[in-house]
Write an enzyme that holds these catalytic residues in place. Structure first.
Site, PDB file in Angstrom:
ATOM      1  N   SER A   1      -7.900  49.385 -46.866  1.00  0.00           N
ATOM      2  CA  SER A   1      -8.743  48.244 -47.192  1.00  0.00           C
ATOM      3  C   SER A   1      -8.670  47.278 -46.021  1.00  0.00           C
ATOM      4  O   SER A   1      -7.764  47.375 -45.183  1.00  0.00           O
ATOM      5  CB  SER A   1      -8.222  47.564 -48.464  1.00  0.00           C
ATOM      6  OG  SER A   1      -8.803  46.283 -48.663  1.00  0.00           O
TER       7      SER A   1
ATOM      8  N   TYR B   1      -1.215  44.839 -54.141  1.00  0.00           N
ATOM      9  CA  TYR B   1      -2.295  45.612 -53.510  1.00  0.00           C
ATOM     10  C   TYR B   1      -2.250  45.457 -51.992  1.00  0.00           C
ATOM     11  O   TYR B   1      -2.286  46.441 -51.247  1.00  0.00           O
ATOM     12  CB  TYR B   1      -3.634  45.113 -54.058  1.00  0.00           C
ATOM     13  CG  TYR B   1      -4.859  45.824 -53.542  1.00  0.00           C
ATOM     14  CD1 TYR B   1      -5.313  46.985 -54.152  1.00  0.00           C
ATOM     15  CD2 TYR B   1      -5.587  45.319 -52.467  1.00  0.00           C
ATOM     16  CE1 TYR B   1      -6.460  47.640 -53.700  1.00  0.00           C
ATOM     17  CE2 TYR B   1      -6.723  45.964 -52.010  1.00  0.00           C
ATOM     18  CZ  TYR B   1      -7.157  47.120 -52.628  1.00  0.00           C
ATOM     19  OH  TYR B   1      -8.285  47.755 -52.170  1.00  0.00           O
TER      20      TYR B   1
END
Length: 256
Positions: A138, A151
């Protein structure tokens, strides 16, 4: 960009970005294995791709389930050419509000799952003298955002894992890379919009236009097609000239 019957395992491939990548791989001539904790969905997704593809049941946080799934792939096809570690979830909270179980759940699916699936495929890839391992990172593999501590931590960890395997596997024909999308409007992201609006005390419109897309060049979400084409490029790249790297797909949100 052709896969020419290469066997491609995609975790979390029964829906969302994973399923779009599966379609892209199948269209490029790959034999796609959809590995998902929802076995019925995995089988359905595999059948939707046409003949020669397979669904397997896999909880990426369970070492035995991972090994059994990869063993089934090798038993069926005789090899593994591409692994895409894509399974993931998101929980949005402030650090002090996370329970340890919530922290472990997010980190385990993203980072432990990447380790376990890599560990399971590497002996086969080394034996056949070739292989590509890809991690769905990401922009948060490169920078942080509020409310996403586990995350962000897990996605940063994928960079270290990829670079280590690139060093260990380079002379054995195995390369690793990380795909780093910006915000892709999947159910996972759509769920975050009202959650972040509540936690940050702003409107949902401001979450989209200022928090999610504020740093992009065109205020556009990254699409699943954008990500799939990038993954295919990395899966078909022919040499170690591109290994241990990350490619950001974010409409200019992050520029390296």
């Amino acid at each position: 960009m052709k896969l020419d019957d290469k066997v491609c395992v995609i975790t979390g491939g029964a829906s969302g970005i994973g399923l779009e990548i599966a379609r892209c791989f199948a269209d490029a001539g790959g034999k796609v294995v959809i590995a998902d904790i929802d076995f019925d969905a995995a089988e359905k997704a595999a059948k939707s791709l046409g003949e020669g593809h397979m669904g397997v049941n896999m909880d990426v946080t369970d070492p035995d389930a991972v090994q059994q799934g990869i063993d089934k792939v090798i038993e069926t096809y005789g090899r593994v050419d591409v692994l895409l570690s894509n399974a993931g979830i998101q929980i949005v909270k402030r650090v002090e509000e996370f329970t340890y179980d919530e922290w472990r759940k997010v980190v385990s699916i993203h980072l432990d799952g990447a380790f376990l699936t890599s560990k399971a495929v590497l002996p086969q890839m080394y034996a056949q003298g070739s292989g590509t391992i890809l991690y769905m990172g990401s922009v948060h593999s490169q920078e942080a955002s509020a409310l996403k501590a586990p995350y962000v931590s897990a996605k940063h960890g994928l960079m270290g894992l990829a670079r280590t395997i690139a060093k260990e596997g380079g002379d054995k024909g195995v390369r690793t890379n990380v795909i780093c999308p910006g915000f892709v409007k999947t159910p996972l992201v759509e769920k975050q919009i009202p959650e972040q609006a509540r936690d940050l005390g702003i409107s949902e419109e401001d979450v989209v236009n200022k928090v999610m897309l504020g740093e992009t060049v065109d205020k556009e979400f990254t699409t699943v097609e954008d990500v799939a084409h990038t993954v295919l490029f990395l899966a078909t790249f022919p040499s170690n000239a591109l290994t241990g790297q990350s490619i950001v797909v974010s409409h200019g949100w992050r520029m390296d």
